[in-house]
Motif scaffolding. Structure first.
Motif, PDB file in Angstrom:
ATOM      1  N   GLY A 217       8.764   1.222  11.772  1.00  0.00           N
ATOM      2  CA  GLY A 217       9.305   0.391  10.699  1.00  0.00           C
ATOM      3  C   GLY A 217       8.391  -0.760  10.327  1.00  0.00           C
ATOM      4  N   LEU A 218       7.880  -1.473  11.328  1.00  0.00           N
ATOM      5  CA  LEU A 218       7.001  -2.613  11.052  1.00  0.00           C
ATOM      6  C   LEU A 218       5.666  -2.167  10.454  1.00  0.00           C
ATOM      7  CD1 LEU A 218       7.629  -4.858  14.189  1.00  0.00           C
ATOM      8  CD2 LEU A 218       8.385  -5.274  11.830  1.00  0.00           C
ATOM      9  N   TYR A 219       5.140  -1.049  10.945  1.00  0.00           N
ATOM     10  CA  TYR A 219       3.885  -0.524  10.393  1.00  0.00           C
ATOM     11  C   TYR A 219       4.065  -0.164   8.920  1.00  0.00           C
ATOM     12  CZ  TYR A 219      -0.326   2.434  10.124  1.00  0.00           C
ATOM     13  OH  TYR A 219      -1.544   2.993   9.772  1.00  0.00           O
ATOM     14  N   THR A 220       5.167   0.521   8.602  1.00  0.00           N
ATOM     15  CA  THR A 220       5.429   0.905   7.218  1.00  0.00           C
ATOM     16  C   THR A 220       5.695  -0.308   6.351  1.00  0.00           C
ATOM     17  OG1 THR A 220       6.340   3.009   7.974  1.00  0.00           O
ATOM     18  CG2 THR A 220       6.873   2.330   5.724  1.00  0.00           C
ATOM     19  N   LEU A 221       6.415  -1.288   6.885  1.00  0.00           N
ATOM     20  CA  LEU A 221       6.658  -2.525   6.145  1.00  0.00           C
ATOM     21  C   LEU A 221       5.334  -3.174   5.748  1.00  0.00           C
ATOM     22  CD1 LEU A 221       8.463  -4.857   5.140  1.00  0.00           C
ATOM     23  CD2 LEU A 221       8.394  -5.785   7.463  1.00  0.00           C
ATOM     24  N   SER A 222       4.410  -3.236   6.684  1.00  0.00           N
ATOM     25  CA  SER A 222       3.100  -3.827   6.407  1.00  0.00           C
ATOM     26  C   SER A 222       2.367  -3.029   5.334  1.00  0.00           C
ATOM     27  CB  SER A 222       2.250  -3.861   7.682  1.00  0.00           C
ATOM     28  OG  SER A 222       2.923  -4.496   8.739  1.00  0.00           O
ATOM     29  N   ALA A 223       2.312  -1.704   5.545  1.00  0.00           N
ATOM     30  CA  ALA A 223       1.562  -0.862   4.610  1.00  0.00           C
ATOM     31  C   ALA A 223       2.170  -0.899   3.210  1.00  0.00           C
ATOM     32  CB  ALA A 223       1.528   0.569   5.126  1.00  0.00           C
ATOM     33  N   ALA A 224       3.516  -0.941   3.127  1.00  0.00           N
ATOM     34  CA  ALA A 224       4.205  -0.829   1.842  1.00  0.00           C
ATOM     35  C   ALA A 224       4.069  -2.063   0.966  1.00  0.00           C
ATOM     36  CB  ALA A 224       5.684  -0.527   2.079  1.00  0.00           C
ATOM     37  N   LEU A 225       3.616  -3.151   1.508  1.00  0.00           N
ATOM     38  CA  LEU A 225       3.482  -4.367   0.697  1.00  0.00           C
ATOM     39  C   LEU A 225       2.593  -4.156  -0.522  1.00  0.00           C
ATOM     40  CD1 LEU A 225       3.207  -7.068   3.515  1.00  0.00           C
ATOM     41  CD2 LEU A 225       4.994  -6.931   1.764  1.00  0.00           C
ATOM     42  N   ILE A 226       1.638  -3.221  -0.449  1.00  0.00           N
ATOM     43  CA  ILE A 226       0.738  -3.010  -1.596  1.00  0.00           C
ATOM     44  C   ILE A 226       1.070  -1.748  -2.382  1.00  0.00           C
ATOM     45  CG2 ILE A 226      -1.090  -4.140  -0.264  1.00  0.00           C
ATOM     46  CD1 ILE A 226      -2.536  -1.383  -0.268  1.00  0.00           C
ATOM     47  N   TRP A 227       1.952  -0.911  -1.876  1.00  0.00           N
ATOM     48  CA  TRP A 227       2.163   0.392  -2.505  1.00  0.00           C
ATOM     49  C   TRP A 227       2.702   0.291  -3.928  1.00  0.00           C
ATOM     50  CZ3 TRP A 227       4.732   3.253   2.230  1.00  0.00           C
ATOM     51  CH2 TRP A 227       3.734   3.518   3.168  1.00  0.00           C
TER      52      TRP A 227
ATOM     53  N   LEU B  62      11.298  -0.025   1.383  1.00  0.00           N
ATOM     54  CA  LEU B  62      12.118  -0.722   0.393  1.00  0.00           C
ATOM     55  C   LEU B  62      11.838  -2.222   0.423  1.00  0.00           C
ATOM     56  CD1 LEU B  62      14.521  -0.917  -1.598  1.00  0.00           C
ATOM     57  CD2 LEU B  62      16.030  -0.982   0.399  1.00  0.00           C
ATOM     58  N   VAL B  63      11.919  -2.801   1.614  1.00  0.00           N
ATOM     59  CA  VAL B  63      11.668  -4.241   1.747  1.00  0.00           C
ATOM     60  C   VAL B  63      10.221  -4.565   1.391  1.00  0.00           C
ATOM     61  CG1 VAL B  63      11.614  -6.172   3.374  1.00  0.00           C
ATOM     62  CG2 VAL B  63      13.448  -4.484   3.508  1.00  0.00           C
ATOM     63  N   GLY B  64       9.297  -3.734   1.844  1.00  0.00           N
ATOM     64  CA  GLY B  64       7.887  -4.000   1.604  1.00  0.00           C
ATOM     65  C   GLY B  64       7.507  -3.937   0.138  1.00  0.00           C
ATOM     66  N   THR B  65       7.987  -2.914  -0.571  1.00  0.00           N
ATOM     67  CA  THR B  65       7.619  -2.781  -1.982  1.00  0.00           C
ATOM     68  C   THR B  65       8.233  -3.876  -2.845  1.00  0.00           C
ATOM     69  OG1 THR B  65       9.419  -1.149  -2.194  1.00  0.00           O
ATOM     70  CG2 THR B  65       7.175  -0.308  -1.919  1.00  0.00           C
ATOM     71  N   VAL B  66       9.500  -4.237  -2.557  1.00  0.00           N
ATOM     72  CA  VAL B  66      10.119  -5.337  -3.315  1.00  0.00           C
ATOM     73  C   VAL B  66       9.380  -6.640  -3.039  1.00  0.00           C
ATOM     74  CG1 VAL B  66      12.185  -6.746  -3.574  1.00  0.00           C
ATOM     75  CG2 VAL B  66      12.388  -4.262  -3.441  1.00  0.00           C
ATOM     76  N   SER B  67       9.097  -6.909  -1.778  1.00  0.00           N
ATOM     77  CA  SER B  67       8.368  -8.134  -1.425  1.00  0.00           C
ATOM     78  C   SER B  67       6.982  -8.147  -2.043  1.00  0.00           C
ATOM     79  CB  SER B  67       8.254  -8.257   0.100  1.00  0.00           C
ATOM     80  OG  SER B  67       9.534  -8.288   0.700  1.00  0.00           O
ATOM     81  N   GLY B  68       6.308  -6.986  -1.993  1.00  0.00           N
ATOM     82  CA  GLY B  68       4.982  -6.895  -2.596  1.00  0.00           C
ATOM     83  C   GLY B  68       5.011  -7.121  -4.093  1.00  0.00           C
ATOM     84  N   GLY B  69       6.058  -6.591  -4.748  1.00  0.00           N
ATOM     85  CA  GLY B  69       6.185  -6.804  -6.189  1.00  0.00           C
ATOM     86  C   GLY B  69       6.406  -8.266  -6.534  1.00  0.00           C
ATOM     87  N   LEU B  70       7.221  -8.954  -5.756  1.00  0.00           N
ATOM     88  CA  LEU B  70       7.466 -10.379  -6.002  1.00  0.00           C
ATOM     89  C   LEU B  70       6.211 -11.210  -5.734  1.00  0.00           C
ATOM     90  CD1 LEU B  70      11.041 -10.696  -4.421  1.00  0.00           C
ATOM     91  CD2 LEU B  70      10.442 -10.620  -6.857  1.00  0.00           C
ATOM     92  N   LEU B  71       5.505 -10.873  -4.642  1.00  0.00           N
ATOM     93  CA  LEU B  71       4.244 -11.581  -4.371  1.00  0.00           C
ATOM     94  C   LEU B  71       3.212 -11.285  -5.449  1.00  0.00           C
ATOM     95  CD1 LEU B  71       3.932 -11.007  -0.502  1.00  0.00           C
ATOM     96  CD2 LEU B  71       4.369 -13.192  -1.661  1.00  0.00           C
ATOM     97  N   GLY B  72       3.179 -10.027  -5.911  1.00  0.00           N
ATOM     98  CA  GLY B  72       2.227  -9.651  -6.945  1.00  0.00           C
ATOM     99  C   GLY B  72       2.495 -10.320  -8.271  1.00  0.00           C
ATOM    100  N   GLN B  73       3.747 -10.674  -8.532  1.00  0.00           N
ATOM    101  CA  GLN B  73       4.072 -11.391  -9.765  1.00  0.00           C
ATOM    102  C   GLN B  73       3.390 -12.758  -9.776  1.00  0.00           C
ATOM    103  OE1 GLN B  73       6.103  -9.899 -12.203  1.00  0.00           O
ATOM    104  NE2 GLN B  73       5.336 -11.564 -13.479  1.00  0.00           N
TER     105      GLN B  73
END
Length: 455
Positions: free
Chosen positions: A23-33, A159-170
Protein backbone atom coordinates in the motif's frame (compact mmCIF):
# COMPACT_ATOMS: atom_id res chain seq x y z
CA UNK A 1 -9.46 -28.74 11.49
CA UNK A 2 -7.97 -26.06 13.77
CA UNK A 3 -4.74 -24.40 12.65
CA UNK A 4 -1.85 -24.15 15.08
CA UNK A 5 -1.98 -20.69 16.78
CA UNK A 6 1.68 -19.97 15.96
CA UNK A 7 1.08 -20.61 12.26
CA UNK A 8 -2.05 -18.45 12.21
CA UNK A 9 -0.19 -15.64 13.98
CA UNK A 10 2.71 -15.94 11.55
CA UNK A 11 0.39 -15.75 8.54
CA UNK A 12 -1.33 -12.69 9.96
CA UNK A 13 2.01 -10.91 10.41
CA UNK A 14 2.95 -11.76 6.84
CA UNK A 15 -0.35 -10.42 5.51
CA UNK A 16 -0.10 -7.26 7.61
CA UNK A 17 3.43 -6.59 6.36
CA UNK A 18 2.43 -7.29 2.75
CA UNK A 19 -0.63 -5.04 2.78
CA UNK A 20 1.29 -2.24 4.53
CA UNK A 21 4.32 -2.28 2.26
CA UNK A 22 2.40 -2.80 -0.97
CA UNK A 23 0.00 0.00 0.00
CA UNK A 24 2.70 2.51 0.93
CA UNK A 25 4.79 1.66 -2.14
CA UNK A 26 1.78 2.18 -4.41
CA UNK A 27 0.82 5.37 -2.60
CA UNK A 28 4.29 6.75 -3.28
CA UNK A 29 4.34 5.66 -6.91
CA UNK A 30 0.78 6.89 -7.61
CA UNK A 31 1.52 10.48 -6.66
CA UNK A 32 2.69 11.13 -10.25
CA UNK A 33 0.44 8.76 -12.18
CA UNK A 34 -2.45 11.17 -12.65
CA UNK A 35 -0.24 14.05 -13.83
CA UNK A 36 2.70 12.37 -15.57
CA UNK A 37 1.54 13.06 -19.13
CA UNK A 38 0.74 16.68 -18.27
CA UNK A 39 4.15 17.04 -16.57
CA UNK A 40 6.00 15.75 -19.64
CA UNK A 41 3.94 17.93 -21.98
CA UNK A 42 4.74 20.89 -19.73
CA UNK A 43 8.43 19.97 -19.90
CA UNK A 44 8.32 20.55 -23.66
CA UNK A 45 7.70 17.06 -25.06
CA UNK A 46 5.16 16.47 -27.82
CA UNK A 47 2.31 13.95 -27.43
CA UNK A 48 4.30 11.35 -29.37
CA UNK A 49 7.50 12.08 -27.42
CA UNK A 50 5.64 11.54 -24.15
CA UNK A 51 4.93 7.99 -25.21
CA UNK A 52 8.45 7.49 -26.51
CA UNK A 53 9.61 8.23 -22.94
CA UNK A 54 6.92 5.92 -21.56
CA UNK A 55 7.93 3.20 -24.03
CA UNK A 56 11.52 3.58 -22.81
CA UNK A 57 10.24 2.89 -19.29
CA UNK A 58 8.63 -0.32 -20.54
CA UNK A 59 11.84 -1.17 -22.41
CA UNK A 60 13.78 -0.80 -19.17
CA UNK A 61 11.43 -3.26 -17.52
CA UNK A 62 11.90 -5.73 -20.38
CA UNK A 63 15.69 -5.46 -20.34
CA UNK A 64 16.09 -5.72 -16.57
CA UNK A 65 13.34 -8.19 -15.63
CA UNK A 66 15.52 -11.30 -15.85
CA UNK A 67 18.67 -9.76 -14.27
CA UNK A 68 16.67 -8.39 -11.34
CA UNK A 69 14.91 -11.74 -11.04
CA UNK A 70 18.37 -13.12 -10.29
CA UNK A 71 18.62 -10.69 -7.39
CA UNK A 72 15.28 -11.85 -5.97
CA UNK A 73 16.14 -15.52 -6.39
CA UNK A 74 19.65 -15.27 -4.95
CA UNK A 75 20.12 -12.31 -2.62
CA UNK A 76 16.47 -12.49 -1.61
CA UNK A 77 13.10 -10.80 -2.06
CA UNK A 78 13.85 -8.29 0.71
CA UNK A 79 17.03 -7.00 -0.94
CA UNK A 80 15.22 -6.73 -4.27
CA UNK A 81 12.40 -4.65 -2.75
CA UNK A 82 14.79 -2.28 -0.98
CA UNK A 83 16.73 -1.76 -4.22
CA UNK A 84 13.46 -0.96 -6.00
CA UNK A 85 12.65 1.79 -3.53
CA UNK A 86 16.11 3.35 -3.75
CA UNK A 87 16.30 3.37 -7.56
CA UNK A 88 12.76 4.71 -7.92
CA UNK A 89 13.40 7.58 -5.49
CA UNK A 90 16.54 8.70 -7.33
CA UNK A 91 15.10 8.49 -10.86
CA UNK A 92 11.96 10.37 -9.81
CA UNK A 93 14.08 13.31 -8.64
CA UNK A 94 16.02 13.15 -11.90
CA UNK A 95 12.74 13.73 -13.78
CA UNK A 96 12.33 17.01 -11.90
CA UNK A 97 15.89 18.03 -12.71
CA UNK A 98 15.43 17.28 -16.42
CA UNK A 99 12.27 19.40 -16.54
CA UNK A 100 14.07 22.30 -14.86
CA UNK A 101 16.87 22.37 -17.47
CA UNK A 102 14.54 21.77 -20.42
CA UNK A 103 16.10 18.45 -21.40
CA UNK A 104 14.70 16.72 -24.48
CA UNK A 105 13.04 13.39 -25.09
CA UNK A 106 16.30 11.42 -25.19
CA UNK A 107 17.23 12.47 -21.65
CA UNK A 108 13.76 11.67 -20.34
CA UNK A 109 13.87 8.32 -22.14
CA UNK A 110 17.21 7.47 -20.54
CA UNK A 111 15.92 8.22 -17.04
CA UNK A 112 12.71 6.33 -17.83
CA UNK A 113 14.81 3.23 -18.51
CA UNK A 114 16.32 3.65 -15.03
CA UNK A 115 12.86 4.06 -13.56
CA UNK A 116 11.87 0.83 -15.27
CA UNK A 117 14.85 -0.81 -13.56
CA UNK A 118 13.45 0.31 -10.22
CA UNK A 119 10.09 -1.28 -10.85
CA UNK A 120 11.63 -4.56 -12.03
CA UNK A 121 13.22 -5.01 -8.62
CA UNK A 122 9.64 -4.91 -7.25
CA UNK A 123 7.74 -6.93 -9.86
CA UNK A 124 7.61 -10.60 -9.02
CA UNK A 125 9.72 -10.25 -5.87
CA UNK A 126 6.96 -8.92 -3.62
CA UNK A 127 4.38 -11.52 -4.64
CA UNK A 128 7.01 -14.27 -4.45
CA UNK A 129 7.87 -13.11 -0.93
CA UNK A 130 4.20 -13.19 0.05
CA UNK A 131 3.46 -16.66 -1.32
CA UNK A 132 6.68 -18.17 0.06
CA UNK A 133 5.90 -16.79 3.52
CA UNK A 134 2.24 -17.90 3.47
CA UNK A 135 3.26 -21.44 2.54
CA UNK A 136 5.94 -21.47 5.25
CA UNK A 137 3.45 -20.31 7.89
CA UNK A 138 0.74 -22.78 6.85
CA UNK A 139 -1.81 -20.26 5.60
CA UNK A 140 -5.11 -22.15 5.03
CA UNK A 141 -6.97 -19.58 2.93
CA UNK A 142 -7.66 -19.10 -0.79
CA UNK A 143 -4.87 -17.29 -2.62
CA UNK A 144 -7.21 -15.46 -5.01
CA UNK A 145 -8.81 -13.68 -2.05
CA UNK A 146 -5.45 -12.61 -0.62
CA UNK A 147 -4.29 -11.24 -3.96
CA UNK A 148 -7.63 -9.53 -4.58
CA UNK A 149 -7.47 -7.95 -1.10
CA UNK A 150 -3.94 -6.82 -1.82
CA UNK A 151 -5.15 -5.26 -5.07
CA UNK A 152 -7.87 -3.46 -3.12
CA UNK A 153 -5.29 -2.10 -0.69
CA UNK A 154 -3.06 -0.88 -3.53
CA UNK A 155 -6.12 0.45 -5.34
CA UNK A 156 -7.06 2.51 -2.27
CA UNK A 157 -3.46 3.72 -2.07
CA UNK A 158 -3.62 4.66 -5.74
CA UNK A 159 -6.84 6.55 -5.06
CA UNK A 160 -5.24 8.63 -2.31
CA UNK A 161 -2.02 9.04 -4.26
CA UNK A 162 -3.58 10.22 -7.52
CA UNK A 163 -5.93 12.69 -5.80
CA UNK A 164 -3.07 14.05 -3.70
CA UNK A 165 -0.82 14.22 -6.75
CA UNK A 166 -3.48 16.10 -8.69
CA UNK A 167 -3.91 18.66 -5.91
CA UNK A 168 -0.15 19.11 -5.57
CA UNK A 169 0.16 19.36 -9.35
CA UNK A 170 -2.41 22.15 -9.41
CA UNK A 171 0.13 24.17 -7.40
CA UNK A 172 3.23 23.00 -9.29
CA UNK A 173 3.58 19.92 -11.50
CA UNK A 174 6.96 19.08 -9.96
CA UNK A 175 5.58 18.78 -6.40
CA UNK A 176 4.10 15.26 -6.82
CA UNK A 177 7.54 14.02 -7.91
CA UNK A 178 9.31 15.55 -4.95
CA UNK A 179 6.68 14.18 -2.57
CA UNK A 180 7.03 10.73 -4.12
CA UNK A 181 10.76 10.60 -3.48
CA UNK A 182 10.31 11.77 0.10
CA UNK A 183 7.64 9.17 0.86
CA UNK A 184 9.77 6.40 -0.66
CA UNK A 185 12.44 7.16 1.95
CA UNK A 186 9.82 6.42 4.63
CA UNK A 187 8.82 3.18 2.88
CA UNK A 188 12.47 2.10 2.76
CA UNK A 189 12.82 2.59 6.52
CA UNK A 190 9.66 0.58 7.27
CA UNK A 191 10.58 -2.25 4.89
CA UNK A 192 14.04 -2.48 6.40
CA UNK A 193 12.46 -3.09 9.81
CA UNK A 194 9.53 -5.42 9.02
CA UNK A 195 10.32 -7.36 5.83
CA UNK A 196 12.42 -10.53 6.10
CA UNK A 197 12.61 -13.55 3.81
CA UNK A 198 10.41 -16.35 5.22
CA UNK A 199 10.15 -19.69 3.47
CA UNK A 200 13.04 -18.79 1.19
CA UNK A 201 16.78 -18.97 1.88
CA UNK A 202 18.88 -16.34 0.07
CA UNK A 203 22.20 -17.45 -1.39
CA UNK A 204 25.22 -15.35 -2.17
CA UNK A 205 26.45 -15.07 -5.76
CA UNK A 206 29.81 -13.60 -6.73
CA UNK A 207 29.91 -10.85 -9.42
CA UNK A 208 31.74 -13.22 -11.74
CA UNK A 209 28.89 -15.72 -11.49
CA UNK A 210 26.13 -13.19 -12.25
CA UNK A 211 26.18 -13.58 -16.08
CA UNK A 212 25.76 -17.31 -15.68
CA UNK A 213 22.93 -16.81 -13.19
CA UNK A 214 21.19 -14.40 -15.57
CA UNK A 215 21.45 -16.91 -18.40
CA UNK A 216 20.21 -19.66 -16.09
CA UNK A 217 17.22 -17.58 -14.99
CA UNK A 218 16.40 -16.86 -18.59
CA UNK A 219 16.33 -20.58 -19.28
CA UNK A 220 14.24 -21.14 -16.14
CA UNK A 221 11.73 -18.53 -17.30
CA UNK A 222 11.41 -20.30 -20.64
CA UNK A 223 11.34 -23.84 -19.24
CA UNK A 224 8.98 -23.35 -16.31
CA UNK A 225 7.00 -20.43 -17.71
CA UNK A 226 6.90 -19.99 -21.47
CA UNK A 227 7.17 -23.73 -22.20
CA UNK A 228 4.01 -24.46 -20.21
CA UNK A 229 1.23 -23.91 -22.70
CA UNK A 230 -1.39 -22.31 -20.42
CA UNK A 231 1.17 -19.89 -18.97
CA UNK A 232 2.42 -19.02 -22.46
CA UNK A 233 -1.14 -18.26 -23.58
CA UNK A 234 -1.74 -16.08 -20.50
CA UNK A 235 1.51 -14.21 -21.19
CA UNK A 236 0.49 -13.56 -24.80
CA UNK A 237 -2.94 -12.33 -23.67
CA UNK A 238 -1.24 -10.01 -21.19
CA UNK A 239 1.08 -8.76 -23.95
CA UNK A 240 -1.98 -7.57 -25.86
CA UNK A 241 -3.98 -6.21 -22.93
CA UNK A 242 -1.06 -4.50 -21.19
CA UNK A 243 0.04 -3.02 -24.50
CA UNK A 244 -3.27 -1.17 -24.69
CA UNK A 245 -3.79 -0.24 -21.04
CA UNK A 246 -0.21 1.03 -20.53
CA UNK A 247 -0.94 3.59 -23.23
CA UNK A 248 -4.61 4.21 -22.45
CA UNK A 249 -4.14 5.24 -18.83
CA UNK A 250 -1.73 8.05 -19.67
CA UNK A 251 -3.37 9.01 -22.98
CA UNK A 252 -6.69 9.47 -21.21
CA UNK A 253 -5.35 12.43 -19.20
CA UNK A 254 -5.12 15.00 -22.04
CA UNK A 255 -7.87 13.26 -24.03
CA UNK A 256 -10.53 13.59 -21.34
CA UNK A 257 -9.47 17.14 -20.49
CA UNK A 258 -9.89 17.96 -24.18
CA UNK A 259 -13.40 16.49 -24.23
CA UNK A 260 -14.22 18.50 -21.10
CA UNK A 261 -12.58 21.59 -22.64
CA UNK A 262 -10.61 22.17 -19.43
CA UNK A 263 -6.96 22.44 -18.41
CA UNK A 264 -7.53 21.82 -14.68
CA UNK A 265 -4.82 19.47 -13.40
CA UNK A 266 -6.96 18.39 -10.44
CA UNK A 267 -9.52 16.92 -12.87
CA UNK A 268 -6.85 14.57 -14.20
CA UNK A 269 -6.11 13.57 -10.61
CA UNK A 270 -9.78 12.84 -9.95
CA UNK A 271 -10.04 10.76 -13.13
CA UNK A 272 -7.02 8.72 -12.04
CA UNK A 273 -8.69 8.31 -8.64
CA UNK A 274 -11.80 7.05 -10.42
CA UNK A 275 -9.62 4.52 -12.22
CA UNK A 276 -8.31 3.37 -8.84
CA UNK A 277 -11.85 2.99 -7.46
CA UNK A 278 -12.98 1.01 -10.48
CA UNK A 279 -9.99 -1.31 -10.11
CA UNK A 280 -10.97 -1.82 -6.48
CA UNK A 281 -14.47 -2.69 -7.68
CA UNK A 282 -12.96 -5.24 -10.07
CA UNK A 283 -10.95 -6.69 -7.19
CA UNK A 284 -14.16 -6.98 -5.18
CA UNK A 285 -15.73 -8.98 -7.98
CA UNK A 286 -12.87 -11.48 -7.57
CA UNK A 287 -13.25 -11.38 -3.78
CA UNK A 288 -16.92 -12.32 -4.06
CA UNK A 289 -16.50 -14.82 -6.89
CA UNK A 290 -13.76 -16.68 -5.02
CA UNK A 291 -16.27 -17.63 -2.31
CA UNK A 292 -17.82 -20.10 -4.73
CA UNK A 293 -16.70 -22.92 -6.99
CA UNK A 294 -15.86 -21.66 -10.44
CA UNK A 295 -13.25 -21.29 -13.14
CA UNK A 296 -10.69 -18.54 -13.36
CA UNK A 297 -10.99 -18.35 -17.14
CA UNK A 298 -14.67 -17.41 -16.84
CA UNK A 299 -13.65 -14.17 -15.14
CA UNK A 300 -10.68 -13.64 -17.45
CA UNK A 301 -12.79 -13.97 -20.61
CA UNK A 302 -15.53 -11.67 -19.31
CA UNK A 303 -13.00 -9.03 -18.28
CA UNK A 304 -11.21 -9.19 -21.64
CA UNK A 305 -14.46 -8.74 -23.56
CA UNK A 306 -15.46 -5.74 -21.44
CA UNK A 307 -12.03 -4.13 -21.85
CA UNK A 308 -12.06 -4.44 -25.64
CA UNK A 309 -15.62 -3.15 -26.02
CA UNK A 310 -15.25 -0.24 -23.60
CA UNK A 311 -12.00 0.86 -25.26
CA UNK A 312 -13.78 1.24 -28.60
CA UNK A 313 -16.52 3.28 -26.88
CA UNK A 314 -13.90 5.66 -25.45
CA UNK A 315 -12.55 6.34 -28.91
CA UNK A 316 -15.96 6.89 -30.51
CA UNK A 317 -17.37 9.01 -27.68
CA UNK A 318 -17.61 12.72 -28.31
CA UNK A 319 -18.49 13.44 -24.71
CA UNK A 320 -16.47 13.39 -21.49
CA UNK A 321 -19.46 11.89 -19.68
CA UNK A 322 -19.56 8.91 -22.06
CA UNK A 323 -15.81 8.36 -22.32
CA UNK A 324 -15.20 8.48 -18.56
CA UNK A 325 -17.56 5.59 -17.61
CA UNK A 326 -16.08 3.55 -20.48
CA UNK A 327 -12.57 4.19 -19.13
CA UNK A 328 -13.72 3.07 -15.69
CA UNK A 329 -15.05 -0.16 -17.20
CA UNK A 330 -11.66 -0.78 -18.80
CA UNK A 331 -9.86 -0.29 -15.49
CA UNK A 332 -12.41 -2.43 -13.62
CA UNK A 333 -11.67 -5.25 -16.04
CA UNK A 334 -7.97 -4.87 -15.20
CA UNK A 335 -8.92 -5.11 -11.52
CA UNK A 336 -10.56 -8.48 -12.22
CA UNK A 337 -7.80 -9.83 -14.47
CA UNK A 338 -4.75 -9.07 -12.34
CA UNK A 339 -5.42 -11.14 -9.18
CA UNK A 340 -7.00 -14.00 -11.14
CA UNK A 341 -4.07 -14.52 -13.50
CA UNK A 342 -1.63 -14.09 -10.59
CA UNK A 343 -3.40 -16.85 -8.66
CA UNK A 344 -3.29 -19.08 -11.75
CA UNK A 345 0.47 -18.59 -12.00
CA UNK A 346 1.04 -19.22 -8.30
CA UNK A 347 -0.96 -22.44 -8.46
CA UNK A 348 1.40 -23.69 -11.17
CA UNK A 349 4.81 -22.46 -9.99
CA UNK A 350 7.07 -23.83 -7.27
CA UNK A 351 8.80 -21.54 -4.76
CA UNK A 352 12.17 -22.16 -6.38
CA UNK A 353 11.12 -20.71 -9.73
CA UNK A 354 8.30 -18.38 -8.69
CA UNK A 355 10.10 -15.02 -8.75
CA UNK A 356 11.96 -15.82 -11.96
CA UNK A 357 8.89 -16.89 -13.93
CA UNK A 358 6.87 -13.93 -12.61
CA UNK A 359 9.66 -11.63 -13.76
CA UNK A 360 9.66 -13.35 -17.15
CA UNK A 361 5.89 -12.85 -17.34
CA UNK A 362 6.30 -9.18 -16.48
CA UNK A 363 8.95 -8.90 -19.20
CA UNK A 364 6.52 -10.22 -21.81
CA UNK A 365 3.76 -7.89 -20.59
CA UNK A 366 6.06 -4.89 -20.72
CA UNK A 367 7.16 -5.80 -24.23
CA UNK A 368 3.49 -5.29 -25.07
CA UNK A 369 3.70 -1.93 -23.29
CA UNK A 370 6.55 -0.88 -25.60
CA UNK A 371 4.59 -1.79 -28.72
CA UNK A 372 1.35 -0.27 -27.47
CA UNK A 373 2.76 3.05 -26.30
CA UNK A 374 4.97 3.49 -29.34
CA UNK A 375 2.39 2.44 -31.90
CA UNK A 376 -0.72 3.99 -30.36
CA UNK A 377 1.23 7.13 -29.44
CA UNK A 378 2.25 7.56 -33.07
CA UNK A 379 -1.31 6.90 -34.28
CA UNK A 380 -2.71 9.34 -31.72
CA UNK A 381 -0.46 12.13 -33.00
CA UNK A 382 -0.85 11.32 -36.71
CA UNK A 383 -4.62 10.77 -36.70
CA UNK A 384 -6.37 11.37 -33.38
CA UNK A 385 -6.31 10.01 -29.84
CA UNK A 386 -9.87 8.74 -30.36
CA UNK A 387 -8.76 6.70 -33.38
CA UNK A 388 -5.93 5.24 -31.30
CA UNK A 389 -8.42 4.16 -28.59
CA UNK A 390 -10.53 2.38 -31.21
CA UNK A 391 -7.47 0.65 -32.66
CA UNK A 392 -6.29 -0.32 -29.17
CA UNK A 393 -9.67 -1.80 -28.29
CA UNK A 394 -9.76 -3.87 -31.46
CA UNK A 395 -6.19 -5.06 -30.87
CA UNK A 396 -6.88 -6.04 -27.25
CA UNK A 397 -9.74 -8.28 -28.41
CA UNK A 398 -7.01 -10.65 -29.63
CA UNK A 399 -6.73 -11.79 -25.99
CA UNK A 400 -10.12 -13.53 -26.22
CA UNK A 401 -9.12 -16.54 -28.36
CA UNK A 402 -5.92 -16.94 -26.31
CA UNK A 403 -7.91 -17.09 -23.07
CA UNK A 404 -10.39 -19.44 -24.73
CA UNK A 405 -7.55 -21.89 -25.35
CA UNK A 406 -6.51 -21.67 -21.69
CA UNK A 407 -10.08 -22.58 -20.77
CA UNK A 408 -9.98 -25.66 -23.04
CA UNK A 409 -6.84 -26.86 -21.25
CA UNK A 410 -8.63 -26.68 -17.88
CA UNK A 411 -6.91 -28.45 -15.01
CA UNK A 412 -6.69 -27.56 -11.32
CA UNK A 413 -5.07 -24.12 -11.85
CA UNK A 414 -8.25 -23.01 -13.63
CA UNK A 415 -10.48 -24.05 -10.74
CA UNK A 416 -11.38 -21.84 -7.80
CA UNK A 417 -12.00 -23.76 -4.59
CA UNK A 418 -14.49 -21.39 -3.01
CA UNK A 419 -14.37 -20.97 0.76
CA UNK A 420 -18.14 -21.50 0.92
CA UNK A 421 -17.80 -24.95 -0.67
CA UNK A 422 -18.91 -27.76 1.63
CA UNK A 423 -16.62 -30.57 2.70
CA UNK A 424 -18.30 -32.90 0.21
CA UNK A 425 -18.05 -30.40 -2.65
CA UNK A 426 -15.90 -31.47 -5.61
CA UNK A 427 -13.89 -28.27 -5.17
CA UNK A 428 -13.70 -28.29 -1.38
CA UNK A 429 -9.89 -28.33 -1.24
CA UNK A 430 -8.54 -24.97 -0.10
CA UNK A 431 -5.24 -23.27 0.47
CA UNK A 432 -2.04 -22.79 -1.49
CA UNK A 433 -0.51 -25.97 -2.88
CA UNK A 434 2.99 -26.70 -1.63
CA UNK A 435 3.70 -28.66 -4.82
CA UNK A 436 2.37 -26.63 -7.71
CA UNK A 437 3.42 -27.68 -11.16
CA UNK A 438 1.01 -28.66 -13.89
CA UNK A 439 2.90 -31.88 -14.56
CA UNK A 440 2.69 -33.24 -11.00
CA UNK A 441 -0.83 -34.73 -10.65
CA UNK A 442 -1.66 -37.58 -13.03
CA UNK A 443 -4.94 -35.94 -13.95
CA UNK A 444 -3.16 -32.79 -15.06
CA UNK A 445 -0.75 -34.80 -17.20
CA UNK A 446 -3.69 -36.32 -19.05
CA UNK A 447 -5.38 -32.96 -19.45
CA UNK A 448 -2.25 -31.38 -20.89
CA UNK A 449 -1.67 -34.31 -23.23
CA UNK A 450 -5.20 -33.94 -24.55
CA UNK A 451 -4.95 -30.16 -24.90
CA UNK A 452 -3.68 -29.96 -28.52
CA UNK A 453 -6.55 -32.09 -29.76
CA UNK A 454 -9.04 -29.94 -27.83
CA UNK A 455 -7.62 -26.71 -29.24
Amino acid sequence: MTEHPALVSGSRRVLAAYFTLAGLYTLSAALIWGVNTLFLLGAGLSFYEVFVANAAFSAGMVVFEVPTGVVADTLGRRVSFLLSIAVLAVTTLLYVGLAEVGAGVLAFAAVSVGMGLGFTFYSGAMEAWLVDALIATGYPGVLDRVLARGQQVTGAAMLVGTVSGGLLGQIDLSLPYIARSGLLVVVFAIAYRVMFDVGFTPRRVSPAALPGEIALNGRVGVRFGWSQRPLRLLMLASFVETGFFAWAFYASQPYLLGLLESDAVWVAGLVAAGVALSMIAGNQVVHVASRHCGRRTTLLLAAAAIQAGAAVVIGLAGSFWVALPALLLVSASVGVTSPIRSAYFHNVLSAEHRATVLSFDSMVSNAGGIAGQWGLGALGEARSVGAAFVAGGLASSAALPLLGRVRRIGGSPDRIAGIDAGLESPCAAQGIPVVSTLATPAADKNELAAAPAQA
